[in-house]
Motif scaffolding. Structure first.
Motif, PDB file in Angstrom:
ATOM      1  N   LYS A   7       0.420   4.078  -2.741  1.00 59.86           N
ATOM      2  CA  LYS A   7       0.072   5.617  -2.458  1.00 59.86           C
ATOM      3  C   LYS A   7       1.212   6.289  -3.153  1.00 59.86           C
ATOM      4  O   LYS A   7       0.922   7.573  -3.418  1.00 59.86           O
ATOM      5  CB  LYS A   7      -0.039   5.743  -0.892  1.00 59.86           C
ATOM      6  N   THR A  33      -6.872   2.949  -4.319  1.00 56.79           N
ATOM      7  CA  THR A  33      -5.587   2.195  -3.649  1.00 56.79           C
ATOM      8  C   THR A  33      -5.828   0.837  -3.466  1.00 56.79           C
ATOM      9  O   THR A  33      -5.153  -0.061  -3.596  1.00 56.79           O
ATOM     10  CB  THR A  33      -5.145   3.003  -2.182  1.00 56.79           C
ATOM     11  N   TYR A  79      -4.342  -2.248  -4.931  1.00 62.47           N
ATOM     12  CA  TYR A  79      -3.480  -3.424  -4.042  1.00 62.47           C
ATOM     13  C   TYR A  79      -4.032  -4.837  -4.283  1.00 62.47           C
ATOM     14  O   TYR A  79      -3.223  -5.696  -4.257  1.00 62.47           O
ATOM     15  CB  TYR A  79      -3.879  -3.004  -2.554  1.00 62.47           C
ATOM     16  N   LYS A 101       0.918  -1.050  -0.020  1.00 62.99           N
ATOM     17  CA  LYS A 101      -0.202   0.137   0.076  1.00 62.99           C
ATOM     18  C   LYS A 101       0.831   1.110  -0.100  1.00 62.99           C
ATOM     19  O   LYS A 101       0.445   2.209  -0.584  1.00 62.99           O
ATOM     20  CB  LYS A 101      -0.932   0.110   1.067  1.00 62.99           C
ATOM     21  N   GLU A 109      -8.797   6.164  -1.438  1.00 61.58           N
ATOM     22  CA  GLU A 109      -8.651   4.647  -0.899  1.00 61.58           C
ATOM     23  C   GLU A 109      -9.209   3.660  -1.486  1.00 61.58           C
ATOM     24  O   GLU A 109      -8.896   2.561  -1.624  1.00 61.58           O
ATOM     25  CB  GLU A 109      -9.373   4.835   0.710  1.00 61.58           C
ATOM     26  N   GLU A 167       0.254   6.890  -6.659  1.00 59.37           N
ATOM     27  CA  GLU A 167      -0.997   7.505  -6.986  1.00 59.37           C
ATOM     28  C   GLU A 167      -0.653   8.987  -6.810  1.00 59.37           C
ATOM     29  O   GLU A 167      -0.891   9.685  -7.582  1.00 59.37           O
ATOM     30  CB  GLU A 167      -2.025   7.118  -5.987  1.00 59.37           C
TER      31      GLU A 167
END
Length: 115
Positions: A46, A102, A106, A42, A99, A49
């Protein structure tokens, strides 16, 4: 120090920062394996992103700003602070509204590395 050296230093520093971000992301991705924890995965997602959103915002900014005073030192200082602000905004956007994206990345990454 004259104005032309300030301009050159800004240009070199900006190019170095972009290359450093790209190299950092690449090395983070290379360190991901089937043994990586959820937290590590993660974290890399992130970072990706944030970098992606930052690049999109910068392209949008370039579309709406003029290049009339591109060579002026003041413009370069403005660009330096704008780049820092964009980086901060991108990080905040990913933290606050990214989120679900993400989580999707993931889950896909887990499938791709065989976890």
């Amino acid at each position: 120090m004259d104005i032309s050296s300030i301009s050159t230093n800004y240009t070199v520093a900006n190019a170095d920062k972009s290359a450093e971000q790209s190299n950092s992301l690449q090395s983070s991705l290379k360190n991901i394996s089937s043994d990586s924890s959820e937290e590590q995965l993660k974290g890399v997602i992130k970072d990706f992103e944030s970098y992606f959103v930052e690049q999109v915002i910068k392209q949008m900014k370039d579309t709406f700003t003029s290049d009339d005073d591109e060579d002026s030192t003041m413009s370069q200082y403005k660009d330096l602070y704008m780049d820092q602000a964009i980086e901060t905004v991108a990080d905040e956007m990913v933290d606050q509204i990214g989120e679900s994206y993400t989580q999707t990345l993931y889950e896909q990454m887990k499938r791709n590395i065989g976890q």
